[in-house]
Design an enzyme around this catalytic site. Structure first.
Site, PDB file in Angstrom:
ATOM      1  N   ASP A 307       0.797  -1.095   0.059  1.00 55.78           N
ATOM      2  CA  ASP A 307      -0.137  -0.105  -0.021  1.00 55.78           C
ATOM      3  C   ASP A 307       0.764   1.109   0.004  1.00 55.78           C
ATOM      4  O   ASP A 307       1.973   0.970   0.289  1.00 55.78           O
ATOM      5  CB  ASP A 307      -1.074   0.006   1.123  1.00 55.78           C
ATOM      6  CG  ASP A 307      -1.938   1.224   1.231  1.00 55.78           C
ATOM      7  OD1 ASP A 307      -2.590   1.742   0.330  1.00 55.78           O
ATOM      8  OD2 ASP A 307      -1.701   1.867   2.613  1.00 55.78           O
ATOM      9  N   ASP A 509      -1.621  -0.444   6.220  1.00 55.99           N
ATOM     10  CA  ASP A 509      -1.880   0.042   7.617  1.00 55.99           C
ATOM     11  C   ASP A 509      -3.195   0.387   7.871  1.00 55.99           C
ATOM     12  O   ASP A 509      -3.790   0.617   9.076  1.00 55.99           O
ATOM     13  CB  ASP A 509      -0.836   1.173   7.872  1.00 55.99           C
ATOM     14  CG  ASP A 509      -1.263   2.638   7.287  1.00 55.99           C
ATOM     15  OD1 ASP A 509      -1.755   2.416   5.947  1.00 55.99           O
ATOM     16  OD2 ASP A 509      -1.370   3.534   7.839  1.00 55.99           O
ATOM     17  N   ASP A 513      -6.950  -1.836   4.058  1.00 60.19           N
ATOM     18  CA  ASP A 513      -5.982  -2.811   3.758  1.00 60.19           C
ATOM     19  C   ASP A 513      -6.479  -4.287   4.473  1.00 60.19           C
ATOM     20  O   ASP A 513      -5.683  -5.190   4.194  1.00 60.19           O
ATOM     21  CB  ASP A 513      -4.668  -2.386   4.197  1.00 60.19           C
ATOM     22  CG  ASP A 513      -4.160  -1.179   3.408  1.00 60.19           C
ATOM     23  OD1 ASP A 513      -4.355  -1.239   2.229  1.00 60.19           O
ATOM     24  OD2 ASP A 513      -3.593  -0.304   4.036  1.00 60.19           O
TER      25      ASP A 513
END
Length: 620
Positions: A307, A509, A513
């Site tokens: 990410d 995080d 996600d």
């Protein structure tokens, strides 16, 4: 843990029986020797039999059966001394394994031992001692020197000096200034300071670690299950070799020697010790791995899916440039905008407020606040109507004339490829704006290069940001593919699709996600700054806000797995050689027991090497 101490206590029985049996002839009581050897062996056999029955009820077949056969066969043919030595060696091996596991878990559980149960809060009548569960978000707490920080929060005094070693693995005390965050489980090593509680005790970093350690303790490594799966194969080889030795030689002592030298097998000792040692090593570096299964899977990762926000970047946009109109100063514009943004929970609003507080600005209380989610907020600040948000939002709340059209165009030109412009209108006129940039973490390029050097085949960036932002940020990064504007479902699809290239790790995080973290072979969460949902879903949690620890996690996992395999191959190889020698009558039962124990000690000590090893140089 109690089972470990019982294994250690069991060692006393065969040691006593062997000592009495050997001393009896010297003291003039030769008839006591054989009963002493036999009695000690029978106690160990009883304990071993109970353990085997419990394993069979769980559907597990272990190599301890070989130990049971060897002791029983030795007693059956009158080799009581050999049986007693085997009993001592078996109990010694179990005790050594228990000690090794306690030693390996030491770093993992040290933090839990000092978890606070109460704290001091500023109340209406001064300081009061309250239970940790009574802490509410927003409470002002006093942290005295030497105390453990009870909940995650923000420093409200000038300076705090804290020791984060137990959480992050950093040995140098960290300085946290007014407005900066501190994490629970850290220790105040400086002067007393005040902090604002930002999370409940049950949601804090320390509470999460307690839950994650409990999950890790309950986990069983796949390599340990692999040992159980091949137990029948090794057992069959042992029995066949023992029977062949007896049939071809007619000597039952040779068969017993074969059984003795195969007990216990390093396969059931070295693997769990090496993996638990790896877990402990990772925990000491601020990397919490949820058990041996996750550690072993981490060692086999081929593909990395990353990410962006909070991972490759810090997830904390900061003001990099500003533009003001109509004579208002940048400080005043920031003060008005931040005062209005106190009414919003948007990430940019919170960052703007933090920037204003860090600059020492006195914020006013917003009144009559109205927010359009995702676009902006308007509020009355000290009698002035202030609107803060995107350029279109702020412009729509201004009486645009020729000057305001030009101001809006200037604000649009302020934006670059990776930043977001926060525009501000005051009393119906565009007053200016701020460019906020979530910058790439230092050393990101070097880190990704280092991960490739560790054997990763493919690196993919998957982000919810628009294509222009993602491509501008990752333009110079060594990634194989950029997937922008990804929803949580899209990220799951990316993880599934990447499996064609090998085992996949997802690093993220945020709450968005969490589904991808769960779908990946290994999910890694930035637990120090990320969401609780991501940390609970992930298999690995970085307790320090340093992405470079990802490389350390990979190195530690691969080292632990390599050491475990080395121990198994060496131990089994030496055992098979010794078994063949015993079958040819070259090793007596007592000698075989001593030799096998030497092999077990060697492989356990080798497995403990996973506790150490060089730490990869910090990437900056």
């Amino acid at each position: 843990m109690a089972a470990g101490w019982m294994k250690t206590a069991l060692l006393v029985v065969p040691a006593t029986g062997l000592a009495v049996g050997l001393a009896a002839p010297l003291l003039g009581f030769p008839n006591i020797a054989r009963p002493a050897f036999t009695a000690a062996t029978l106690v160990v056999i009883a304990a071993l039999l109970a353990e085997i029955i419990a394993s069979l009820r769980r559907g597990e077949v272990g190599l301890d059966i070989v130990a049971l056969l060897s002791m029983s066969a030795a007693l059956a043919i009158g080799e009581t001394l050999a049986a007693s030595v085997v009993a001592l060696m078996y109990a010694g091996g179990q005790s050594l394994e228990a000690f090794a596991e306690r030693r390996a878990r030491r770093d993992m559980v040290a933090l839990l031992a000092r978890a606070p149960r109460s704290t001091r809060r500023y109340g209406a009548h001064g300081l009061e001692e309250i239970a940790l569960d009574a802490v509410a978000i927003g409470d002002r707490l006093l942290i005295r020197q030497g105390e453990t920080i009870p909940v995650d929060g923000t420093v409200t005094t000038d300076l705090a000096v804290i020791d984060e070693a137990a959480i992050t693995g950093e040995s140098v005390p960290a300085q946290r200034r007014h407005g900066e965050q501190v994490i629970s489980g850290s220790i105040n090593v400086g002067a007393p300071f005040d902090m604002r509680a930002d999370r409940l005790a049950s949601d804090s970093t320390l509470a999460g670690i307690v839950r994650l350690v409990a999950a890790a303790e309950a986990s069983k490594a796949p390599m340990s299950r692999l040992a159980d799966r091949y137990a029948m194969v090794f057992l069959a080889v042992t029995v066949v070799l023992a029977l062949a030795a007896y049939i071809l030689s007619g000597d039952p002592v040779r068969a017993v020697a074969v059984l003795v030298v195969a007990t216990p097998c390093p396969l059931i000792l070295a693997v769990p010790v090496a993996l638990v040692a790896g877990l402990s090593r990772a925990a000491a570096r601020g990397i919490l791995v949820k058990g041996g299964k996750a550690l072993e899977a981490l060692a086999r990762i081929d593909v990395l899916v990353l990410d962006k926000t909070g991972t490759l970047t810090h997830g904390r946009p900061r003001i990099t440039s500003e533009l003001v109109f109509d004579g208002i100063t940048p400080r005043e514009l920031l003060r008005l905008a931040a005062s209005a943004d106190q009414a919003s929970q948007h990430v940019l609003a919170r960052r703007l407020v933090s920037e204003a507080e860090a600059r020492g600005l006195d914020l006013a209380v917003p009144e009559a606040a109205e927010e359009v989610p995702g676009e902006g907020v308007s509020a009355t600040v000290e009698g002035r109507r202030v609107s803060v948000g995107g350029i279109a939002y702020a412009a729509a709340r201004a009486d645009l004339g020729t000057g305001d059209d030009e101001a809006a165009d200037n604000l649009r030109r302020l934006r670059d490829g990776t930043g977001v412009v926060v525009a501000v209108s005051v009393d119906g006129r565009l007053a200016g704006g701020f460019l906020m940039v979530d910058e790439l973490r230092a050393g990101s390029h070097a880190l990704l290069d280092a991960l490739r050097a560790e054997g990763l085949k493919r690196i993919v960036l998957a982000t919810g940001d628009r294509a222009g932002v993602a491509e501008a940020l990752a333009a110079d990064l060594p990634v194989d593919e950029i997937r922008s504007e990804q929803t949580p479902a899209d990220k799951v699809a990316v993880v599934v699709a990447e499996r064609r290239h090998g085992a996949v790790m997802m690093v993220g995080d945020g709450v968005n996600d969490a589904p991808a973290l769960a779908a990946a072979d290994i999910g890694l969460a930035m637990g120090a700054t990320g969401s609780a949902a991501a940390a609970e879903t992930a298999d690995v949690v970085l307790l320090v806000d340093q992405l470079s620890r990802l490389r350390e996690a990979l190195v530690i996992a691969r080292r632990a797995r390599t050491i475990a395999l080395q121990s198994v191959v060496a131990g089994i190889g030496l055992s098979l050689v010794a078994m063949v020698a015993a079958a040819f009558g070259l090793i007596a039962p007592v000698q075989g027991a001593l030799l096998q124990e030497a092999i077990d000690v060697a492989v356990i000590l080798n497995a403990l090497r996973a506790l150490g090893g060089p730490v990869p140089a910090e990437i900056r």
